[in-house]
Each structure stands twice: as structure tokens, then as C-alpha cells.
Design an enzyme around this catalytic site. Structure first.
Site, PDB file in Angstrom:
ATOM      1  N   CYS A  77       0.705  -1.181   0.195  1.00 61.25           N
ATOM      2  CA  CYS A  77       0.051   0.118  -0.081  1.00 61.25           C
ATOM      3  C   CYS A  77       0.879   1.354   0.144  1.00 61.25           C
ATOM      4  O   CYS A  77       1.512   1.601  -1.241  1.00 61.25           O
ATOM      5  CB  CYS A  77      -1.044  -0.076   0.918  1.00 61.25           C
ATOM      6  SG  CYS A  77      -2.425   0.883   0.779  1.00 61.25           S
ATOM      7  N   HIS A 167      -3.459  -4.602   1.769  1.00 56.65           N
ATOM      8  CA  HIS A 167      -2.962  -5.034   3.123  1.00 56.65           C
ATOM      9  C   HIS A 167      -2.919  -6.539   3.214  1.00 56.65           C
ATOM     10  O   HIS A 167      -4.167  -6.845   3.704  1.00 56.65           O
ATOM     11  CB  HIS A 167      -3.534  -4.482   4.101  1.00 56.65           C
ATOM     12  CG  HIS A 167      -3.139  -2.723   4.153  1.00 56.65           C
ATOM     13  ND1 HIS A 167      -2.334  -2.273   5.379  1.00 56.65           N
ATOM     14  CD2 HIS A 167      -3.503  -1.809   3.707  1.00 56.65           C
ATOM     15  CE1 HIS A 167      -2.345  -1.056   5.103  1.00 56.65           C
ATOM     16  NE2 HIS A 167      -2.894  -0.587   4.167  1.00 56.65           N
ATOM     17  N   GLU A 169      -1.537  -8.246   5.741  1.00 59.19           N
ATOM     18  CA  GLU A 169      -1.395  -8.498   7.193  1.00 59.19           C
ATOM     19  C   GLU A 169      -2.365  -8.391   8.087  1.00 59.19           C
ATOM     20  O   GLU A 169      -2.652  -8.925   9.064  1.00 59.19           O
ATOM     21  CB  GLU A 169      -0.146  -7.635   7.763  1.00 59.19           C
ATOM     22  CG  GLU A 169      -0.725  -6.389   7.889  1.00 59.19           C
ATOM     23  CD  GLU A 169      -0.761  -5.188   6.897  1.00 59.19           C
ATOM     24  OE1 GLU A 169      -0.611  -5.699   5.693  1.00 59.19           O
ATOM     25  OE2 GLU A 169      -1.044  -4.270   6.845  1.00 59.19           O
TER      26      GLU A 169
HETATM   27  N1  GLN Z   1      -3.658   6.336   0.758  1.00 61.09           N
HETATM   28  C1  GLN Z   1      -2.617   6.090   1.091  1.00 61.09           C
HETATM   29  C2  GLN Z   1      -1.222   6.887   0.655  1.00 61.09           C
HETATM   30  O1  GLN Z   1      -1.434   7.583  -0.362  1.00 61.09           O
HETATM   31  C3  GLN Z   1      -2.037   4.783   1.254  1.00 61.09           C
HETATM   32  C4  GLN Z   1      -3.152   3.855   2.180  1.00 61.09           C
HETATM   33  C5  GLN Z   1      -2.508   2.608   3.008  1.00 61.09           C
HETATM   34  O2  GLN Z   1      -1.292   2.556   2.900  1.00 61.09           O
HETATM   35  N2  GLN Z   1      -3.298   2.007   3.449  1.00 61.09           N
HETATM   36  O3  GLN Z   1      -0.274   6.823   1.108  1.00 61.09           O
END
Ligand code: GLN
Length: 187
Positions: A77, A167, A169
Site C-alpha cells: 500500500c 494489506h 497482514e
Molecule cells: N492512501 C495512502 C497513501 O497515499 C495509502 C493507504 C495505505 O497504505 N493503506 O499513502
């Protein structure tokens, strides 16, 4: 040597738990000295602008960039966003680590209320994972796509660098970490 989990922000304990369940030794990484003791690094999700500021403040940006140039790294992410070459929706002060020759779009499914769980497909192995203010990979360049959602790439591999928009995890999905650890062992 252990697998480090960057512990500036994000689901650090959950990543350590997954890695431990898969038989690895995992440690939190907050300093250059701790990074130097690791064979590989996981960069968890969180908020990529905040993590980039913390990397700069902790003097970790250049050391992590150097680590990424020669060691296995998995970004999930926000971690994937930081490893990307191009980020659509990047704030002007957001630094990137780079390493993955991909383009991602931040918050591509909408805001926090558009977070969801879904089954992703790792070439026949399906697992339930969480998408939280997730990015989309809009250009995979020369990367191998290792997981898809509705036919779109959601996890990729570029040599010993791995990235996922979700994610794993939070739902205990192990396939991404399993593939990452097998790359770590083969280095
Ligand atoms: N939207 C977040 C960002 O731009 C990422 C979201 C996440 O890691 N769950 O950093």
C-alpha cells in the site's frame, strides 16, 4: 540475518507476526544501524506522505534507497507508493524511494469510506485481503504481475522487489509474504 519491518508508521506488528508464522525472524527497523542488520525489508502501509517525511527526519531516506538497490524489499500500500517510480496524486513535498519502474495512482478507489476486503488471485491461489485508501497500479512496465483483482494488477514483482496495493497482514493472508521469503532465500 533477520527481515526488517520499517517501523516509522503502519501495521508493523501484523507484518512481524506474518513473517514469524512463516518461519522467519523479523525485527522492527527505525534506524540506519538496525537496517544494516537486515537481509530484507518490508515497508508497511500507512500514509505515504507521512512515511516519506519520517524517512527524511530520521535520516533514513538515502540508506533505504541504497538498501532497495541491492536487497529484497516488499512494499504494501503506502510502501508500494514509496517504491514506485511515478505517483499520480503525489503531494509536492512527498519524497519517493523508487526502485519499481511502475506508475501508481494514490487513493484510486476513493477515500477511507471506500476501503474494502476482497479476494485476490495469485495465479490460482485466492486470498482475502484488505484495500484501505488503496492505490492502483496504472502502468506495470517490465514487472511480473503476481496477483490480480478483477483482472487488474494488485501485486507485482520486479526481480527481488515486490509490491502490493493491499494489506495482506490485516486478514492474515500469507501468499505475498511466502513468495517474498522464497525470493529472499534465493538471493
Ligand atoms: N492512501 C495512502 C497513501 O497515499 C495509502 C493507504 C495505505 O497504505 N493503506 O499513502
Amino acid at each position: 540475518m533477520p527481515i526488517g519491518v520499517l517501523a516509522l508508521q503502519g501495521d508493523v506488528r501484523e507484518h512481524i507476526h506474518l513473517l514469524t508464522e512463516l518461519g522467519s525472524t523479523a525485527v522492527e527497523v527505525r534506524t540506519v544501524e538496525q537496517l544494516a542488520t537486515c537481509d530484507a525489508l518490508v515497508i508497511p502501509g500507512g500514509e505515504s506522505t507521512t512515511i516519506s517525511k519520517l524517512l527524511v527526519n530520521f535520516g533514513m531516506l538515502e540508506p533505504v534507497k541504497e538498501f532497495v538497490s541491492s536487497k529484497p524489499v516488499l512494499g504494501t500500500c503506502a510502501g508500494l507508493i514509496l517504491l514506485s517510480k511515478e505517483v499520480v496524486g503525489r503531494l509536492p513535498d512527498q519524497q519517493l524511494i523508487g526502485g519499481l519502474p511502475i506508475t501508481v495512482q494514490r487513493n484510486a478507489y476513493g477515500g477511507q469510506t471506500h476501503s474494502f476486503e476482497a479476494e485476490v488471485d495469485f495465479s490460482g491461489v485466492s486470498e482475502t485481503v484488505a484495500f484501505i485508501r488503496a492505490p492502483k497500479i496504472v502502468d506495470v512496465q517490465g514487472c511480473e504481475v503476481i496477483a490480480t483483482l478483477g483482472g487488474e494488477p494488485v501485486a507485482i514483482r520486479y526481480g527481488i522487489l515486490f509490491g502490493a496495493t493491499f494489506h495482506p497482514e490485516l486478514t492474515g493472508a500469507k501468499e505475498l509474504h511466502r513468495q517474498f521469503l522464497s525470493a529472499v532465500e534465493s538471493v
